[in-house]
Design an enzyme around this catalytic site. Structure first.
Site, PDB file in Angstrom:
ATOM      1  N   ASP A  56       3.842  13.396   3.602  1.00 37.99           N
ATOM      2  CA  ASP A  56       2.947  14.230   2.816  1.00 37.99           C
ATOM      3  C   ASP A  56       3.673  15.426   2.197  1.00 37.99           C
ATOM      4  N   CYS A  63     -13.125  -4.128   1.844  1.00 42.50           N
ATOM      5  CA  CYS A  63     -14.309  -3.279   1.644  1.00 42.50           C
ATOM      6  C   CYS A  63     -15.537  -4.136   1.332  1.00 42.50           C
ATOM      7  N   CYS A 123     -19.530  -3.197   0.401  1.00 45.14           N
ATOM      8  CA  CYS A 123     -19.907  -1.901   0.984  1.00 45.14           C
ATOM      9  C   CYS A 123     -19.671  -0.758  -0.007  1.00 45.14           C
ATOM     10  N   CYS A 164     -19.103   4.952   1.617  1.00 42.03           N
ATOM     11  CA  CYS A 164     -18.325   6.183   1.378  1.00 42.03           C
ATOM     12  C   CYS A 164     -18.694   6.799   0.032  1.00 42.03           C
ATOM     13  N   CYS A 196     -20.491  10.777  -0.150  1.00 45.31           N
ATOM     14  CA  CYS A 196     -19.726  11.949  -0.578  1.00 45.31           C
ATOM     15  C   CYS A 196     -20.670  13.043  -1.096  1.00 45.31           C
ATOM     16  N   CYS A 200     -13.601  17.076  -4.876  1.00 44.69           N
ATOM     17  CA  CYS A 200     -13.495  16.738  -3.450  1.00 44.69           C
ATOM     18  C   CYS A 200     -13.443  18.013  -2.602  1.00 44.69           C
ATOM     19  N   CYS A 246     -17.363   5.116   7.379  1.00 45.45           N
ATOM     20  CA  CYS A 246     -16.759   3.801   7.121  1.00 45.45           C
ATOM     21  C   CYS A 246     -16.883   2.898   8.350  1.00 45.45           C
TER      22      CYS A 246
HETATM   23  C1  B12 Z   1      -2.952  14.647  -3.621  1.00 44.31           C
HETATM   24  C2  B12 Z   1      -3.449  14.256  -2.258  1.00 44.31           C
HETATM   25  C3  B12 Z   1      -4.754  14.590  -1.921  1.00 44.31           C
HETATM   26  C4  B12 Z   1      -5.759  15.113  -2.952  1.00 44.31           C
HETATM   27  C5  B12 Z   1      -6.212  13.924  -3.830  1.00 44.31           C
HETATM   28  C6  B12 Z   1      -6.642  12.690  -3.012  1.00 44.31           C
HETATM   29  C7  B12 Z   1      -6.590  11.374  -3.776  1.00 44.31           C
HETATM   30  N1  B12 Z   1      -7.438  10.450  -3.379  1.00 44.31           N
HETATM   31  O1  B12 Z   1      -5.765  11.216  -4.655  1.00 44.31           O
HETATM   32  C8  B12 Z   1      -6.858  15.724  -2.042  1.00 44.31           C
HETATM   33  C9  B12 Z   1      -6.557  17.208  -1.812  1.00 44.31           C
HETATM   34  C10 B12 Z   1      -8.291  15.617  -2.559  1.00 44.31           C
HETATM   35  C11 B12 Z   1      -6.609  14.965  -0.740  1.00 44.31           C
HETATM   36  C12 B12 Z   1      -7.582  14.771   0.218  1.00 44.31           C
HETATM   37  C13 B12 Z   1      -7.373  14.086   1.404  1.00 44.31           C
HETATM   38  N2  B12 Z   1      -6.190  13.633   1.870  1.00 44.31           N
HETATM   39 CO1  B12 Z   1      -4.601  13.615   0.865  1.00 44.31          CO
HETATM   40  N3  B12 Z   1      -2.934  13.346  -0.122  1.00 44.31           N
HETATM   41  C14 B12 Z   1      -2.607  13.578  -1.344  1.00 44.31           C
HETATM   42  C15 B12 Z   1      -1.188  13.058  -1.630  1.00 44.31           C
HETATM   43  C16 B12 Z   1      -0.225  14.258  -1.631  1.00 44.31           C
HETATM   44  C17 B12 Z   1      -1.055  12.249  -2.942  1.00 44.31           C
HETATM   45  C18 B12 Z   1      -2.174  11.219  -3.159  1.00 44.31           C
HETATM   46  C19 B12 Z   1      -2.077  10.586  -4.519  1.00 44.31           C
HETATM   47  O2  B12 Z   1      -1.057  10.004  -4.851  1.00 44.31           O
HETATM   48  N4  B12 Z   1      -3.110  10.732  -5.351  1.00 44.31           N
HETATM   49  C20 B12 Z   1      -3.099  10.220  -6.710  1.00 44.31           C
HETATM   50  C21 B12 Z   1      -4.164   9.165  -6.880  1.00 44.31           C
HETATM   51  C22 B12 Z   1      -4.118   8.607  -8.290  1.00 44.31           C
HETATM   52  O3  B12 Z   1      -3.834   8.158  -5.949  1.00 44.31           O
HETATM   53  P1  B12 Z   1      -4.908   7.194  -5.307  1.00 44.31           P
HETATM   54  O4  B12 Z   1      -6.251   7.765  -5.384  1.00 44.31           O
HETATM   55  O5  B12 Z   1      -4.388   6.845  -3.928  1.00 44.31           O
HETATM   56  O6  B12 Z   1      -4.808   5.939  -6.289  1.00 44.31           O
HETATM   57  C23 B12 Z   1      -3.688   5.072  -6.273  1.00 44.31           C
HETATM   58  C24 B12 Z   1      -4.047   3.688  -5.707  1.00 44.31           C
HETATM   59  O7  B12 Z   1      -5.207   3.736  -4.911  1.00 44.31           O
HETATM   60  C25 B12 Z   1      -4.160   2.826  -6.901  1.00 44.31           C
HETATM   61  N5  B12 Z   1      -5.477   2.533  -7.467  1.00 44.31           N
HETATM   62  C26 B12 Z   1      -6.143   3.209  -8.405  1.00 44.31           C
HETATM   63  N6  B12 Z   1      -7.222   2.542  -8.782  1.00 44.31           N
HETATM   64  C27 B12 Z   1      -7.257   1.407  -8.056  1.00 44.31           C
HETATM   65  C28 B12 Z   1      -8.167   0.364  -8.071  1.00 44.31           C
HETATM   66  C29 B12 Z   1      -7.971  -0.691  -7.188  1.00 44.31           C
HETATM   67  C30 B12 Z   1      -8.927  -1.808  -7.210  1.00 44.31           C
HETATM   68  C31 B12 Z   1      -6.882  -0.669  -6.279  1.00 44.31           C
HETATM   69  C32 B12 Z   1      -6.695  -1.753  -5.266  1.00 44.31           C
HETATM   70  C33 B12 Z   1      -5.957   0.373  -6.309  1.00 44.31           C
HETATM   71  C34 B12 Z   1      -6.169   1.402  -7.200  1.00 44.31           C
HETATM   72  O8  B12 Z   1      -3.427   3.470  -7.956  1.00 44.31           O
HETATM   73  C35 B12 Z   1      -3.348   4.850  -7.730  1.00 44.31           C
HETATM   74  C36 B12 Z   1      -1.953   5.321  -8.165  1.00 44.31           C
HETATM   75  O9  B12 Z   1      -0.949   4.820  -7.307  1.00 44.31           O
HETATM   76  C37 B12 Z   1      -0.949  12.111  -0.380  1.00 44.31           C
HETATM   77  C38 B12 Z   1       0.482  12.089   0.149  1.00 44.31           C
HETATM   78  C39 B12 Z   1       1.414  11.308  -0.722  1.00 44.31           C
HETATM   79  N7  B12 Z   1       2.551  11.838  -0.968  1.00 44.31           N
HETATM   80  O10 B12 Z   1       1.068  10.209  -1.151  1.00 44.31           O
HETATM   81  C40 B12 Z   1      -1.934  12.656   0.675  1.00 44.31           C
HETATM   82  C41 B12 Z   1      -2.671  11.652   1.541  1.00 44.31           C
HETATM   83  C42 B12 Z   1      -3.181  10.573   0.627  1.00 44.31           C
HETATM   84  N8  B12 Z   1      -3.794  12.415   2.049  1.00 44.31           N
HETATM   85  C43 B12 Z   1      -4.166  12.092   3.246  1.00 44.31           C
HETATM   86  C44 B12 Z   1      -5.310  12.611   3.909  1.00 44.31           C
HETATM   87  C45 B12 Z   1      -5.368  12.406   5.413  1.00 44.31           C
HETATM   88  C46 B12 Z   1      -6.314  13.272   3.188  1.00 44.31           C
HETATM   89  C47 B12 Z   1      -7.724  13.654   3.680  1.00 44.31           C
HETATM   90  C48 B12 Z   1      -8.350  12.662   4.647  1.00 44.31           C
HETATM   91  C49 B12 Z   1      -7.646  15.057   4.340  1.00 44.31           C
HETATM   92  C50 B12 Z   1      -9.000  15.628   4.765  1.00 44.31           C
HETATM   93  N9  B12 Z   1      -9.584  15.178   5.852  1.00 44.31           N
HETATM   94  O11 B12 Z   1      -9.498  16.520   4.150  1.00 44.31           O
HETATM   95  C51 B12 Z   1      -8.498  13.757   2.347  1.00 44.31           C
HETATM   96  C52 B12 Z   1      -9.128  12.413   1.942  1.00 44.31           C
HETATM   97  C53 B12 Z   1      -9.828  12.417   0.624  1.00 44.31           C
HETATM   98  C54 B12 Z   1      -9.782  11.037  -0.046  1.00 44.31           C
HETATM   99  N10 B12 Z   1     -10.844  10.268   0.052  1.00 44.31           N
HETATM  100  O12 B12 Z   1      -8.725  10.695  -0.630  1.00 44.31           O
HETATM  101  C55 B12 Z   1      -3.260  11.003   3.820  1.00 44.31           C
HETATM  102  C56 B12 Z   1      -4.008   9.644   3.768  1.00 44.31           C
HETATM  103  C57 B12 Z   1      -3.703   8.726   4.946  1.00 44.31           C
HETATM  104  C58 B12 Z   1      -4.391   7.385   4.785  1.00 44.31           C
HETATM  105  N11 B12 Z   1      -4.483   6.678   5.894  1.00 44.31           N
HETATM  106  O13 B12 Z   1      -4.820   6.994   3.716  1.00 44.31           O
HETATM  107  C59 B12 Z   1      -2.008  11.090   2.848  1.00 44.31           C
HETATM  108  C60 B12 Z   1      -1.295   9.770   2.603  1.00 44.31           C
HETATM  109  C61 B12 Z   1      -1.022  12.085   3.506  1.00 44.31           C
HETATM  110  C62 B12 Z   1      -0.273  11.472   4.689  1.00 44.31           C
HETATM  111  N12 B12 Z   1       1.034  11.373   4.639  1.00 44.31           N
HETATM  112  O14 B12 Z   1      -0.811  11.045   5.658  1.00 44.31           O
HETATM  113  N13 B12 Z   1      -5.344  14.452  -0.695  1.00 44.31           N
HETATM  114  S1  SF4 Z   2     -17.107   2.857   3.666  1.00 40.49           S
HETATM  115 FE1  SF4 Z   2     -15.132   1.916   4.204  1.00 40.49          FE
HETATM  116  S2  SF4 Z   2     -15.482  -0.298   3.975  1.00 40.49           S
HETATM  117 FE2  SF4 Z   2     -17.159   0.748   2.938  1.00 40.49          FE
HETATM  118  S3  SF4 Z   2     -16.460   0.856   0.802  1.00 40.49           S
HETATM  119 FE3  SF4 Z   2     -15.907   2.774   1.787  1.00 40.49          FE
HETATM  120  S4  SF4 Z   2     -13.820   2.493   2.484  1.00 40.49           S
HETATM  121 FE4  SF4 Z   2     -14.644   0.459   2.046  1.00 40.49          FE
HETATM  122  S1  SF4 Z   3     -15.679  15.462  -0.559  1.00 38.58           S
HETATM  123 FE1  SF4 Z   3     -13.698  14.350  -0.590  1.00 38.58          FE
HETATM  124  S2  SF4 Z   3     -13.220  13.947   1.569  1.00 38.58           S
HETATM  125 FE2  SF4 Z   3     -15.396  14.553   1.460  1.00 38.58          FE
HETATM  126  S3  SF4 Z   3     -16.541  12.640   1.292  1.00 38.58           S
HETATM  127 FE3  SF4 Z   3     -16.143  13.309  -0.808  1.00 38.58          FE
HETATM  128  S4  SF4 Z   3     -14.202  12.338  -1.376  1.00 38.58           S
HETATM  129 FE4  SF4 Z   3     -14.370  12.192   0.852  1.00 38.58          FE
END
Ligand code: B12
Ligand code: SF4
Ligand code: SF4
Length: 340
Positions: free
Chosen positions: A129, A184, A187, A190, A194, A210, A244
């Site tokens: 991270d 998923c 479902c 989530c 939100c 968020c 979830c």
């Molecule tokens: C920026 C960031 C945030 C931002 C943005 C989150 C986001 N969803 O992008 C904020 C501050 C909101 C955040 C929140 C949280 N985060 Co954060 N965050 C990051 C960070 C630094 C980058 C994430 C990223 O690349 N975002 C950019 C977007 C575009 O990426 P994405 O949503 O994942 O989309 C990608 C794919 O899903 C795919 N995609 C897009 N569309 C589609 C469609 C389909 C069908 C498919 C299959 C794929 C796909 O393409 C995208 C580009 O690669 C990572 C660490 C890292 N270096 O990766 C941690 C990380 C993702 N975070 C983490 C955590 C724990 C959290 C929180 C749970 C913390 C909390 N409890 O408050 C929340 C969860 C919120 C959520 N639902 O995401 C963990 C997740 C662990 C895991 N098991 O997934 C990470 C990996 C850090 C770590 N090393 O553990 N985070």
């Molecule tokens: S609640 Fe969990 S299983 Fe259901 S859509 Fe969201 S991530 Fe997928």
């Molecule tokens: S506010 Fe962010 S972390 Fe909270 S339920 Fe919505 S997407 Fe998930």
């Protein structure tokens, strides 16, 4: 050791270090590069300017290190059943213990050292991270789970309350097959749960809505339209994970001593947070993830939570948005197998 033996050694060593899962993939162009561009272009990164700055490397991790040949990805379970930290506010689970960056990173460094020793040559670089790694995508490519509708990486036996650690190495390890399934199903729990409706569509999060962003990353005050929805979430948010079904079935108490949450009475009240000075903040939170918000960020959040508590205790008060999360609609959640 040959690449197969090295990969097996990595898995075995990761388990000994306490990581619950480990997989291997190769560095190269990201299959979702366009999606990242689209996400950035729509402004969903808000104040997180580093996301645009790092985009080039995120779209091809071999740009981080031209000699890298393999990417070892680990998952570290941090789940604890303590839903809320104190009686009057919530802190996301990942932030309830010592700063995970240090705990996970030092183990990952050790994994790198073990690998290099076993191979008798080579080098490694670890990321948790902090750096331009697309960690969730790399985990999916390494076979550790799927990219879920809430954008989390869900492991089919651990759920999503896991940190992801990434180790680049110039050693050649046999890669795992990517995790192909999307479990998923139909479902949408989530998405509906939100409180700020931050999901623009399944798999796409507008981070600027968020609660995690608003309480940790944002440099500005919480906008009026999101203040009530923030509910009692002082720092981060776990709602889209709590609802979830995969976590309901598989999230289990972390075994990592460094991830044990502080006891409820170790947390200051909202009023104490508002009265706190920098030195007190450092002493209490300097070794936790809360440090990222800084004292002013935490006080900003505390004011909103207090505002919401006052609104709740007033006449004709509505239930807090985060309290509603537990009753998310039952729209055909998938039926994960039972743990036992
Ligand atoms: C920026 C960031 C945030 C931002 C943005 C989150 C986001 N969803 O992008 C904020 C501050 C909101 C955040 C929140 C949280 N985060 Co954060 N965050 C990051 C960070 C630094 C980058 C994430 C990223 O690349 N975002 C950019 C977007 C575009 O990426 P994405 O949503 O994942 O989309 C990608 C794919 O899903 C795919 N995609 C897009 N569309 C589609 C469609 C389909 C069908 C498919 C299959 C794929 C796909 O393409 C995208 C580009 O690669 C990572 C660490 C890292 N270096 O990766 C941690 C990380 C993702 N975070 C983490 C955590 C724990 C959290 C929180 C749970 C913390 C909390 N409890 O408050 C929340 C969860 C919120 C959520 N639902 O995401 C963990 C997740 C662990 C895991 N098991 O997934 C990470 C990996 C850090 C770590 N090393 O553990 N985070
Ligand atoms: S609640 Fe969990 S299983 Fe259901 S859509 Fe969201 S991530 Fe997928
Ligand atoms: S506010 Fe962010 S972390 Fe909270 S339920 Fe919505 S997407 Fe998930």
């Amino acid at each position: 050791m040959n690449p197969l033996e090295l990969a097996e050694f990595a898995r075995h060593s990761a388990a000994k270090l306490g990581f619950e899962a480990c997989g291997v993939t190769t560095p190269g162009p990201s299959p979702t590069a366009e999606k990242l561009d689209h996400w950035l272009a729509r402004g969903y990164a808000g104040d997180m300017r580093y996301m645009a700055r790092q985009a080039k490397v995120r779209k091809d991790v071999s740009r981080a290190w031209a000699d890298a040949k393999s990417v070892v990805v680990v998952l570290h379970n941090y789940y604890s059943s303590s839903g809320s930290t104190s009686g009057n506010y919530r802190v996301a689970r990942y932030a309830q213990a010592s700063d995970y960056h240090h705990v996970t990173r030092s183990k990952l460094d050790e994994l790198g050292r073990l690998l290099v020793d076993a191979a008798g040559r080579g080098a490694s670089r670890s990321y948790v991270d902090a750096g331009p790694m697309p960690e969730r995508e790399l985990a999916q490519l390494a076979g550790l789970g799927w990219l879920a509708k809430n954008t989390m990486l869900i492991h089919p036996r651990l759920g999503s309350f896991t940190f992801i650690g990434v180790l680049l190495t110039d050693l050649e390890l046999a890669p795992d097959a990517p995790f192909a399934a999307d479990r998923c199903g139909t479902c949408t729990r989530c998405l509906e749960a939100c409180p700020t409706q931050a999901f623009v569509e399944p798999h796409v999060l507008d981070a600027t809505r968020c609660i995690s962003y608003l309480t940790i990353e944002a440099k500005h005050d919480v906008p009026p339209e999101h203040r009530a929805a923030l509910g009692d979430n002082l720092f981060g948010c776990d709602i889209c994970q709590e609802v979830c079904p995969w976590n309901e079935s598989f999230a289990s108490q972390t075994a990592e001593p460094g991830f044990q949450p502080r006891p409820g009475d170790a947390w200051p009240s909202l009023e104490e947070i508002l009265a706190m000075g920098e030195a007190d903040f450092d002493a209490r939170f300097g070794d936790t993830a809360l440090e990222r918000a800084g004292l002013s960020g935490l006080q900003r959040n505390a004011r909103v939570v207090l505002e919401n508590r006052e609104a709740l205790s007033g006449p004709g008060a509505a239930p807090a948005p985060s309290a509603r999360a537990g009753s998310a609609s039952e729209s055909a959640p998938p039926k994960p197998p039972r743990r036992d």
